[in-house]
Scaffold this active site. Structure first.
Site, PDB file in Angstrom:
ATOM      1  N   ALA A   1      -2.496   3.948   7.792  1.00 25.98           N
ATOM      2  CA  ALA A   1      -2.050   5.341   7.689  1.00 25.98           C
ATOM      3  C   ALA A   1      -2.543   6.163   8.877  1.00 25.98           C
ATOM      4  O   ALA A   1      -1.788   6.931   9.470  1.00 25.98           O
ATOM      5  CB  ALA A   1      -2.538   5.959   6.382  1.00 25.98           C
TER       6      ALA A   1
ATOM      7  N   THR B   1       0.805  -1.223   0.000  1.00 23.60           N
ATOM      8  CA  THR B   1       0.000   0.000   0.000  1.00 23.60           C
ATOM      9  C   THR B   1       0.833   1.265   0.000  1.00 23.60           C
ATOM     10  O   THR B   1       0.334   2.332  -0.339  1.00 23.60           O
ATOM     11  CB  THR B   1      -0.892  -0.003   1.242  1.00 23.60           C
ATOM     12  OG1 THR B   1      -0.063  -0.365   2.354  1.00 23.60           O
ATOM     13  CG2 THR B   1      -1.999  -1.020   1.129  1.00 23.60           C
TER      14      THR B   1
ATOM     15  N   GLY C   1      -7.770   7.501   5.481  1.00 22.52           N
ATOM     16  CA  GLY C   1      -7.625   6.109   5.015  1.00 22.52           C
ATOM     17  C   GLY C   1      -8.083   5.980   3.575  1.00 22.52           C
ATOM     18  O   GLY C   1      -9.061   6.605   3.165  1.00 22.52           O
ATOM     19  N   VAL C   2      -7.387   5.157   2.818  1.00 23.61           N
ATOM     20  CA  VAL C   2      -7.585   5.159   1.376  1.00 23.61           C
ATOM     21  C   VAL C   2      -8.022   3.816   0.804  1.00 23.61           C
ATOM     22  O   VAL C   2      -9.021   3.708   0.110  1.00 23.61           O
ATOM     23  CB  VAL C   2      -6.272   5.621   0.686  1.00 23.61           C
ATOM     24  CG1 VAL C   2      -6.307   5.321  -0.791  1.00 23.61           C
ATOM     25  CG2 VAL C   2      -6.064   7.107   0.899  1.00 23.61           C
TER      26      VAL C   2
ATOM     27  N   LEU D   1      -1.640  11.460   1.733  1.00 25.46           N
ATOM     28  CA  LEU D   1      -0.287  11.491   2.296  1.00 25.46           C
ATOM     29  C   LEU D   1       0.791  11.306   1.229  1.00 25.46           C
ATOM     30  O   LEU D   1       1.920  11.754   1.404  1.00 25.46           O
ATOM     31  CB  LEU D   1      -0.153  10.425   3.385  1.00 25.46           C
ATOM     32  CG  LEU D   1      -1.175  10.593   4.534  1.00 25.46           C
ATOM     33  CD1 LEU D   1      -1.121   9.411   5.479  1.00 25.46           C
ATOM     34  CD2 LEU D   1      -0.931  11.901   5.281  1.00 25.46           C
TER      35      LEU D   1
ATOM     36  N   GLU E   1      -9.544   0.683   0.868  1.00 26.09           N
ATOM     37  CA  GLU E   1     -10.752  -0.054   0.522  1.00 26.09           C
ATOM     38  C   GLU E   1     -11.861   0.789  -0.101  1.00 26.09           C
ATOM     39  O   GLU E   1     -12.799   0.247  -0.689  1.00 26.09           O
ATOM     40  CB  GLU E   1     -11.274  -0.776   1.761  1.00 26.09           C
ATOM     41  CG  GLU E   1     -10.400  -1.941   2.114  1.00 26.09           C
ATOM     42  CD  GLU E   1     -10.519  -2.321   3.570  1.00 26.09           C
ATOM     43  OE1 GLU E   1     -10.925  -3.440   3.853  1.00 26.09           O
ATOM     44  OE2 GLU E   1     -10.222  -1.477   4.422  1.00 26.09           O
TER      45      GLU E   1
HETATM   46 MO1  MOS Z   1      -8.567  -5.697   4.367  1.00 22.85          MO
HETATM   47  S1  MOS Z   1     -10.106  -6.884   3.997  1.00 22.85           S
HETATM   48  O1  MOS Z   1      -9.006  -4.781   5.585  1.00 22.85           O
HETATM   49  O2  MOS Z   1      -7.102  -6.336   4.171  1.00 22.85           O
END
Ligand code: MOS
Length: 733
Positions: free
Chosen positions: A505, A463, A697-698, A625, A700
């Site tokens: 993050a 990520t 947060g990115v 970020l 999902e």
């Molecule tokens: Mo995920 S399903 O929060 O890796």
């Protein structure tokens, strides 16, 4: 704290570990050089229910290079049953509960020898008929269909809301079983030294693996060390401990040798989690002007006979739209299948397919533009909790996304847009994802050479964690990124949470920021107390930091480098550790990420072949970020969503309860040729309430709503409403 304009946070810098990865120098778990390592190959059941009658190990045991063949008959360790171990089937008995259950481990000097020996095992079973069909279970209301306790959620008066509706949609949507297929399969090297166990593991959660393995094996947590410097994707399956890892550890103990176990692609199907199939009955009622009067969402989801696992598929339904009357409920169908687990945006991805498809159906019924319908029902506070949003730019997402996508070119009439033999369709869906933050810690060490080592026992599952944490530390330490070395993936490091739920993050980031700021504070204190420093006896609050130097605000020419101050300490370093908790504001605000997803599909009028030609995603994920790694997250999320919409489906033959497409030839994930122009962008709206970084947060958010946008586009192109994923040619023709 407001960050300086010049902050490195947000810059699209390259992955700091990128060069190591592309040159093969980044060592993944299975590549860690380990002296005297033996190789284990797992054996899986070929029935879905029953028990093992007999395993003839003789030929395998006599095969070249074989060190041991472990089954329940000669299990390497006898374990006391624990909650953590209960559902893993760790060779403790002869029972088979699902297809592909781990029933043995062949260990040899080499992988080839182990694999060959595995082929020599003679296994006979006493099979029973397995119940693996969620559809049948739901239709027949079988006794293994169980309402999830406390899952019936009611807001307002659903029945009156439904009665007041002039337009009503009552439809059922289905999502299939899907299997996580990270590029790197599960891999573990287990090594013992006395009664201490070291695991090099491919994981999303070094600390919870440590804790759970320790509990299962009856060890103190500090006797287990888990190391995971690089993880080649996880998508949720690597959040948990599964049988192959524990069996490797047990075998290593018994053989008194390190044991490596790597699953094959085929072995990833079944014993290490999957996304459970869902059947979702949706009710939407609205007034003539589009105002929602009722929302119903009743879900049946498959789980295993031995474990309850639930994806909260109604989560988006509760919070996305301002509807007074809502009724949601969950049932679990307990089947003879493996244990499902979280898969990319669990609940949000699956639930949004149903609710956002239904919103599209409602828009057609009302003859309204689907974006207008959504804006009409925009919630100006969280309708579930009643709390104000910490920030919410959803309307701006619709607006900017529509512009970028050129939504105005869309003729609302289905089957009205065509390019030669291709039917063109455009669809939209809303994305909403939750914000979860967990306690985390980080340490910062300033060294006498002017560099800093920053550590947190987190994970980088592809990520960009290495990169954004380096940026955060560099910013707060006022150092160039080249002077900061960020390290993660070791349970000997400061404790950090699992990397799931798009939390890393916003959980680890604040800990890194705090530790970095604390390090600078401590450095200033050191300087003012140090007779040899130019700042001796100065007021620490008047000292500032920039580019590795401290200086006096009133006299900027009075400077001293961090290196110089640190070099006079006895240890030649300065170290601090910070622990951060969840934020205060999580009680006062509803924090979520938002997005608008736009798909253009092209459907071959004769053959029904579907291509997603263009995709635009407009996102409010708070402050970004790193513009490059965040965009990559969305490219991945949308690609994942295209797979969910069009191809991914783990198929079980219900006659035998077995998965019949456990490889990439038959389980289709999108490849380059399937991907058109994907264009995600962020509004880059800093969330002042969420946390010190302003990020939300990115990961999902990217997949959420994608399948619905594509299904809606397919309807627009063809006039065919497919409510059953994946949307394959046979369903369209
Ligand atoms: Mo995920 S399903 O929060 O890796």
């Amino acid at each position: 704290m407001v960050d300086k304009q010049s902050s490195v946070i947000g810059k699209p810098i390259d992955r700091v570990e990128g060069r190591l990865k592309v040159t093969g120098k980044a060592k993944y778990a299975a590549e860690i050089a380990t002296e005297n390592v033996a190789v284990g190959v797992v054996i899986q059941s070929t029935i879905a229910l029953g028990h093992i009658e007999k395993i003839d190990r003789r030929a395998a045991e006599g095969s070249a290079g074989v060190l041991a063949v472990f089954t329940h008959e000669n299990r390497p360790m006898t374990l006391t049953e624990t909650k953590e171990g209960k559902n893993l089937f760790l060779l403790q008995d002869d029972q088979i509960r699902y297809d592909g259950q781990i029933i043995g481990l062949v260990v040899a000097e080499s992988f080839e020898q182990a694999e060959h020996a595995a082929s020599l095992l003679e296994i006979s079973y006493k099979p029973e008929h397995a119940n693996t069909d969620v559809e049948k279970c739901a239709n027949e209301k079988q006794k293994n269909l169980i309402e999830v306790k406390d899952s019936h959620y009611k807001r307002g008066d659903f029945a009156s809301g439904k009665a007041a509706a002039v337009a009503l949609i009552e439809e059922t949507y289905r999502t299939p079983t899907e299997t996580h297929n990270p590029m790197e399969p599960f891999s573990t090297i287990a090594s013992w030294e006395g009664d201490s166990l070291t695991l090099h593991d491919s994981t999303q959660a070094v600390f919870s693996v440590r804790q759970n393995v320790a509990t299962i094996l009856g060890l103190a947590a500090d006797k287990v060390r888990v190391v995971s410097s690089y993880t080649g994707g996880g998508f949720g399956c690597k959040l948990s401990v599964w049988a192959p890892l524990v069996v490797a550890a047990m075998a290593a103990r018994k053989l008194d040798r390190p044991v490596k176990v790597v699953l094959s692609r085929h072995q990833m199907f079944g014993p290490v989690g999957f996304r459970p199939a869902t059947i979702q009955a949706i009710t939407l009622g609205a007034k003539g002007d589009g105002t929602l009067t009722a929302m119903g969402h009743h879900a049946v989801q498959e789980t295993s006979s031995f474990a309850d696992f639930m994806e909260e598929v109604t989560i988006c339904t509760k919070s996305t739209y301002a509807c007074a009357n809502v009724d949601t409920q969950h049932h679990l169908a307990h089947l003879d299948i493996g244990k499902p687990t979280w898969m990319r945006a669990p609940g949000h991805a699956t639930g949004s397919f149903a609710i956002e498809s239904a919103m599209d159906e409602l828009a057609y019924k009302l003859k309204m533009d689907p974006i207008e319908l959504r804006i009409k029902n925009y919630a100006d506070k969280d309708p579930d909790s009643g709390l104000p949003w910490s920030s919410n730019s959803l309307r701006e997402c619709y607006k900017q996304g529509a512009q970028r996508f050129a939504w105005e070119k869309r003729n609302p009439q289905p089957c009205s847009m065509r390019d030669g033999n291709q039917l063109i369709g455009m669809g939209v869906a809303t994305a909403l994802h939750s914000y979860w933050r967990n306690p985390a810690s980080a340490s910062v060490q300033l060294l006498a050479d002017g560099t800093a080592i920053v550590q947190s026992g987190s994970q980088d599952i592809g990520t960009g964690t290495y990169t954004i944490m380096t940026q955060i530390a560099a910013d707060k330490l006022s150092l160039p990124v080249e002077k900061v070395s960020f390290r993660l993936g070791d349970s000997n490091m400061p404790k950090a949470p699992m990397s799931g739920g798009s939390t890393t993050a916003v959980s680890v980031g604040p800990a890194v920021a705090q530790a970095s700021m604390d390090a600078i504070t401590k450095l200033k204190q050191l300087a003012v107390g140090d007779k040899k420093s130019v700042f001796f006896n100065a007021d620490a609050s008047k000292i500032e930091a920039k580019d590795g130097m401290l200086f006096l605000s009133s006299q900027p020419s009075k400077t001293e480098s961090y290196a110089s101050i640190v070099s006079r300490t006895r240890s030649k370093s300065l170290k601090v550790e910070a622990n951060t908790d969840v934020g205060e504001n999580e009680k006062n605000y509803s924090i979520n990420t938002f997005g608008a997803q736009f798909a253009e599909v092209r459907v071959d009028a004769d053959l029904g072949i579907i291509a997603v030609a263009r995709f635009v995603g407009a996102y409010d994920a708070g402050r970004i970020l790193n513009a490059k790694t965040a965009r990559s997250q969305m490219l991945g999320g949308i690609t994942f969503g295209i797979g969910m919409a069009l191809t991914e489906h783990t198929i079980i033959d219900h006659n035998f309860g077995r998965i019949i497409n456990s490889d990439f030839a038959e389980y289709h994930i999108p490849v380059h040729a399937d991907i058109g122009a994907i264009d995600p962008f962020f509004l880059d709206t800093k969330d002042e309430q969420a946390n010190i970084l302003g990020a939300k947060g990115v990961g999902e958010l990217g997949i959420t709503g994608v399948a619905a946008a594509i299904a809606n586009a397919i309807y627009h192109a063809t006039g065919k409403r497919i409510r059953d994923l994946p949307i394959t040619i046979d369903k369209l023709l």
